[in-house]
Each structure stands twice: as structure tokens, then as C-alpha cells.
Design a protein around this motif. Sequence first.
Motif, PDB file in Angstrom:
ATOM      1  N   THR A  98       0.820  -1.218   0.000  1.00 42.71           N
ATOM      2  CA  THR A  98       0.000   0.000   0.000  1.00 42.71           C
ATOM      3  C   THR A  98       0.850   1.262   0.000  1.00 42.71           C
ATOM      4  OG1 THR A  98      -0.188  -0.082   2.418  1.00 42.71           O
ATOM      5  CG2 THR A  98      -1.921  -1.147   1.137  1.00 42.71           C
ATOM      6  N   ILE A  99       1.642   1.457   1.043  1.00 39.03           N
ATOM      7  CA  ILE A  99       2.416   2.697   1.189  1.00 39.03           C
ATOM      8  C   ILE A  99       3.434   2.854   0.062  1.00 39.03           C
ATOM      9  CG2 ILE A  99       3.895   4.064   2.701  1.00 39.03           C
ATOM     10  CD1 ILE A  99       1.081   3.617   3.777  1.00 39.03           C
ATOM     11  N   VAL A 100       4.264   1.833  -0.122  1.00 40.94           N
ATOM     12  CA  VAL A 100       5.328   1.937  -1.132  1.00 40.94           C
ATOM     13  C   VAL A 100       4.737   2.022  -2.533  1.00 40.94           C
ATOM     14  CG1 VAL A 100       7.359   0.825  -2.129  1.00 40.94           C
ATOM     15  CG2 VAL A 100       6.958   0.711   0.346  1.00 40.94           C
ATOM     16  N   ALA A 101       3.714   1.237  -2.786  1.00 36.93           N
ATOM     17  CA  ALA A 101       3.072   1.270  -4.101  1.00 36.93           C
ATOM     18  C   ALA A 101       2.476   2.654  -4.380  1.00 36.93           C
ATOM     19  CB  ALA A 101       1.986   0.198  -4.168  1.00 36.93           C
ATOM     20  N   LYS A 102       1.895   3.280  -3.345  1.00 36.02           N
ATOM     21  CA  LYS A 102       1.318   4.614  -3.507  1.00 36.02           C
ATOM     22  C   LYS A 102       2.398   5.665  -3.730  1.00 36.02           C
ATOM     23  CE  LYS A 102      -2.531   6.956  -3.604  1.00 36.02           C
ATOM     24  NZ  LYS A 102      -3.574   6.665  -4.611  1.00 36.02           N
ATOM     25  N   ARG A 111       5.226   5.187  -5.233  1.00 38.10           N
ATOM     26  CA  ARG A 111       5.680   5.029  -6.614  1.00 38.10           C
ATOM     27  C   ARG A 111       4.667   5.627  -7.589  1.00 38.10           C
ATOM     28  NH1 ARG A 111      10.420   4.774  -8.839  1.00 38.10           N
ATOM     29  NH2 ARG A 111       9.435   6.793  -9.248  1.00 38.10           N
ATOM     30  N   GLU A 112       3.390   5.465  -7.259  1.00 40.05           N
ATOM     31  CA  GLU A 112       2.326   6.012  -8.102  1.00 40.05           C
ATOM     32  C   GLU A 112       2.322   7.547  -8.058  1.00 40.05           C
ATOM     33  OE1 GLU A 112      -2.573   6.159  -8.099  1.00 40.05           O
ATOM     34  OE2 GLU A 112      -1.550   4.430  -7.190  1.00 40.05           O
ATOM     35  N   ASN A 113       2.535   8.112  -6.868  1.00 43.77           N
ATOM     36  CA  ASN A 113       2.505   9.575  -6.709  1.00 43.77           C
ATOM     37  C   ASN A 113       3.748  10.262  -7.267  1.00 43.77           C
ATOM     38  OD1 ASN A 113       0.042   9.376  -5.441  1.00 43.77           O
ATOM     39  ND2 ASN A 113       0.877   9.531  -3.360  1.00 43.77           N
ATOM     40  N   PHE A 114       4.879   9.535  -7.284  1.00 47.28           N
ATOM     41  CA  PHE A 114       6.131  10.108  -7.784  1.00 47.28           C
ATOM     42  C   PHE A 114       6.715   9.233  -8.889  1.00 47.28           C
ATOM     43  CE2 PHE A 114       5.786  11.181  -3.213  1.00 47.28           C
ATOM     44  CZ  PHE A 114       5.679  12.562  -3.308  1.00 47.28           C
ATOM     45  N   PRO A 115       6.036   9.183 -10.022  1.00 47.40           N
ATOM     46  CA  PRO A 115       6.445   8.259 -11.093  1.00 47.40           C
ATOM     47  C   PRO A 115       7.802   8.592 -11.700  1.00 47.40           C
ATOM     48  CG  PRO A 115       4.767   9.776 -11.883  1.00 47.40           C
ATOM     49  CD  PRO A 115       4.847   9.979 -10.409  1.00 47.40           C
ATOM     50  N   ASP A 116       8.215   9.866 -11.646  1.00 47.99           N
ATOM     51  CA  ASP A 116       9.474  10.258 -12.285  1.00 47.99           C
ATOM     52  C   ASP A 116      10.629  10.419 -11.301  1.00 47.99           C
ATOM     53  OD1 ASP A 116       8.148  10.403 -14.765  1.00 47.99           O
ATOM     54  OD2 ASP A 116       7.452  12.446 -14.307  1.00 47.99           O
ATOM     55  N   HIS A 137      12.128  -2.363   1.237  1.00 53.19           N
ATOM     56  CA  HIS A 137      10.914  -2.365   0.415  1.00 53.19           C
ATOM     57  C   HIS A 137      10.905  -1.165  -0.544  1.00 53.19           C
ATOM     58  CE1 HIS A 137       9.144  -5.768   2.327  1.00 53.19           C
ATOM     59  NE2 HIS A 137       8.986  -5.184   3.511  1.00 53.19           N
ATOM     60  N   ILE A 138      11.290   0.008  -0.034  1.00 55.45           N
ATOM     61  CA  ILE A 138      11.292   1.215  -0.869  1.00 55.45           C
ATOM     62  C   ILE A 138      12.369   1.125  -1.944  1.00 55.45           C
ATOM     63  CG2 ILE A 138      11.711   3.709  -0.851  1.00 55.45           C
ATOM     64  CD1 ILE A 138      10.482   3.742   1.955  1.00 55.45           C
ATOM     65  N   ARG A 139      13.514   0.564  -1.571  1.00 54.21           N
ATOM     66  CA  ARG A 139      14.619   0.435  -2.531  1.00 54.21           C
ATOM     67  C   ARG A 139      14.222  -0.442  -3.726  1.00 54.21           C
ATOM     68  NH1 ARG A 139      17.423   0.362  -5.964  1.00 54.21           N
ATOM     69  NH2 ARG A 139      19.682   0.100  -6.153  1.00 54.21           N
ATOM     70  N   ALA A 140      13.290  -1.349  -3.507  1.00 52.05           N
ATOM     71  CA  ALA A 140      12.836  -2.218  -4.600  1.00 52.05           C
ATOM     72  C   ALA A 140      12.062  -1.437  -5.656  1.00 52.05           C
ATOM     73  CB  ALA A 140      11.972  -3.350  -4.048  1.00 52.05           C
ATOM     74  N   LYS A 141      11.571  -0.221  -5.290  1.00 50.25           N
ATOM     75  CA  LYS A 141      10.759   0.570  -6.213  1.00 50.25           C
ATOM     76  C   LYS A 141      11.449   1.853  -6.675  1.00 50.25           C
ATOM     77  CE  LYS A 141       7.151  -2.154  -6.066  1.00 50.25           C
ATOM     78  NZ  LYS A 141       6.690  -2.904  -7.279  1.00 50.25           N
ATOM     79  N   PHE A 142      12.506   2.273  -5.977  1.00 50.71           N
ATOM     80  CA  PHE A 142      13.218   3.500  -6.334  1.00 50.71           C
ATOM     81  C   PHE A 142      14.699   3.208  -6.509  1.00 50.71           C
ATOM     82  CE2 PHE A 142       9.368   4.915  -4.301  1.00 50.71           C
ATOM     83  CZ  PHE A 142       9.000   6.061  -4.993  1.00 50.71           C
ATOM     84  N   GLU A 143      15.332   3.979  -7.412  1.00 52.25           N
ATOM     85  CA  GLU A 143      16.742   3.736  -7.715  1.00 52.25           C
ATOM     86  C   GLU A 143      17.653   3.995  -6.523  1.00 52.25           C
ATOM     87  OE1 GLU A 143      18.227   5.605 -11.209  1.00 52.25           O
ATOM     88  OE2 GLU A 143      16.568   4.937 -12.478  1.00 52.25           O
ATOM     89  N   SER A 144      17.328   5.038  -5.743  1.00 56.89           N
ATOM     90  CA  SER A 144      18.168   5.358  -4.587  1.00 56.89           C
ATOM     91  C   SER A 144      17.319   6.045  -3.524  1.00 56.89           C
ATOM     92  CB  SER A 144      19.346   6.258  -4.985  1.00 56.89           C
ATOM     93  OG  SER A 144      18.883   7.501  -5.486  1.00 56.89           O
TER      94      SER A 144
END
Length: 430
Positions: free
Chosen positions: A48-52, A54-59, A82-89
Amino acid sequence: MTTSTMIPGARCITDDNNHYFRSVTLYDNKVVEYTFNKVWLQKTFPETIVAKLRENFPDVKQLRMLNVGSGNGEIDCTMLKHIRAKFESIDNHVVEPSGDMLSEYKSRVNNFTTCNQLAEVSCTWNHQGLDEYMTSGSRSMDSQPKFACLVDDLDRYNNAFETYERQAVSPGFKGWINQGLPDVAAELKKTFPSDEVRMLSVGGGTGRLDSKIVRQFLPHFSKITNTVIDPSKEAISTYQTMVADSNNQLSEITYDWNTMTLDEFKANQESNPARKFHFISAVHSLYYPDDPQMAVSYLYDLLEDGGKLLIVMQDEDSGIERIVRKFDLFDDATNQVDAFAAVRNQLKQLHIDYEKHLLPASYDVTPCYQDTEEGGLLLDFISHAANFKQTVSNQIQHDLLEYMRSEECSKVKGEQVLLDALEVALIVTK
């Protein structure tokens, strides 16, 4: 109606960060079903949190985080993975008042980074409570002020250090050299009855203190070899001149000079293992290795069985350490913040016992409040910012000077400001 009863003399556990740390650790170890960690953190948070996010900050490639009251980092590190799995850094800012917890957090991050689970995660450490962070320690996460670190200008560092040492009012470690160290030398003689002793000095500097340390061993050992490590050519040269004095007892000692840092010394020894030493001293030098905890392990490994390691640092409750924590101008680049807690925790993790000696010391920092070269050098050393008066904003200068003369850091006698510089000496026997 429920009423509360105040217990006379009782203190809140959060007033003692180290005791709080031990209590929380014990409590966590006793909890069998930690629902938050096992269910919410492992399932709900990423889905929920991490997925949201990523959705709110796609770039967004680098996510900026502020974690308040992070403790030992166990929960934070799980979130970071968990966050690192969705963001580069990730740019992770940590606010935590307990030095012990912060030190354990750093170790945890280092371990995860080594196995690539937290690769591309950078951390900014803030050893303070939220109120402190908001009023004095907080800086924009978009733009951290950068200053020239004093240790990057070794000549000015030596001048600043010598100026600071001249302002000593009570002796601290300098007095303990003549009072406590002779007993250490005598004990070492009992363990090693031969006439030879091999010593290693980490950060021997100009030899002003190191020469006094070595002299305590002369009554017990006729053959002394002292390996000196210091990155400053100027400091080593001054030490060599002292040794060359024919009227000086130091001329009887064999010296091995190494103009380098401890990290460089270690790297040089990897292909050619270093000899073991009977006595190693690290006096106010473990703030500067890349990893103070690994430095402690390395020095311990260099000891002969029965050998002794002397570590001297600022106590975490000293006035000067409080200033460093409150005005960390370098985001802990020199490891000076919480270095003592890191060293102590490493010894604990390795199940290494040690003797602890608290050594009260104070310094007259009154010149800091005067427009003099001496005052400028003192502020450089205390803040570890080269040319502090010329580079740091007027507001930070004002805040630091006001805080330094407060009762949290100093005693004020008329116009004289005496900075508390409580030192701690740890003696480790292998």
C-alpha cells in the motif's frame, strides 16, 4: 476519575538514552508475536504505502526520507529494503537521540549494504531529539550546507589542535599519563617479562603526548620499538626533531615512521601482514577512520595475546561532544559524532571486556568570544570546520557560541568560559 501519582525522585526513562536503549532491546527480545513487524511491515507497507509512493512520484529516482525516533534501525531497514525495490536510490535522514541506538543502526546499514540489500541508500545521521532537530539541527533536505573540513587541511588542523591544547585548565588524559599509565606498563611487564616491547601509536602527531606515553615504558623495557602512524608530514617531522635531541630519552627508542592514515596503513599491510604489538595507543584518533568499528577490530587483531589497547576519546556527555552533535556541519563525515558509542558497541559485539576511566578535563575557550587568531583556531578545532569564522553563517556562529557558554557545555566564571571536555580512556587486554 483516574488520578496519577508522582513518585518522589523518579526520572523518566527517556532522560537516560543509553538505559532506554538497553530496556527497549530487552523488551523486543521478549516479544514473541510482533504483529506490526510480521504483518503490517512485511505485507501492508510494501503493498500500500510503497506502491502509492511510486504512483505519486512516477518520475522520481531518488526518494527522500525523514525517520524520527528510528531506534536501532531494525524497522527502518525493513522499510528501506521495500522502498529500494521501487526507487533507484534513497536519501535517508535519521533523527535519534540515543548514541547507542544510532551506532547499532549504522552497523545494520553497513551489513545490509555489504550484501547489496541497501545499495544506493545514503544516510544522514542526526544524534538528537526531534525538538533539537527542529530548532537547531535541521537543515533543508534539498540543500545541506558544506564547509571545508578541518582534517582536510592538516597544517591548519595541527595549529588548531596545538592552540586548543594550550588552553587546558584541568589535565584529563595528560594528567592520567603520569598517574594511571605507569600501572598499565607494569602489568604489561608481568605479562611480557622480556626486555623488548613493540608499540603502535595511531595518530602520534607531533609526539607531544605520544612521547610521554612511551616514557612510561622505559623503566620496564630496555628495547622499545614504536611504530608511529600519522597523516601529517609536518607533525611527523616535528616528532622526529624531538627524537633527534641527543639529550632526550627518546633517542634510545627505535622508531618506524608511517606518514599515512590508519586506513592506508591497514591497506598497505594486507599484502604483507603487520607484526603483532604488545601495546597500541589510539588517542583521539578513532574519529577519523572510514569505519571506527572496523578500526577497533583491526587494532585488536594486531595485539599479541596479553597485549593492551589504549583508546582515548571524548565522552559522549562532555560539553564539546554536545556541541559536535548539535552543530554537525559535515553530516558526520568525520565520524566524530557518536564515535565513542560506535567503539563501545563494537567491543560489546565482540564480547571484549575493557577497563573504563573517566578523565575530567576543561579548556578555557574565552578567546572564541574575541576577534583574535587564537579564537579563530579554537573555533576551528571545536567545530572541525576550517576557517569557521570566515565560512560559517553569522547565525550558526551566534548559536554555537551561545550554546557553548550554556551550562550544558561549560562553566562561566566572570568573563572566563571553561568548556567541559570530559575524556574517557578504555583499556582493552587481549
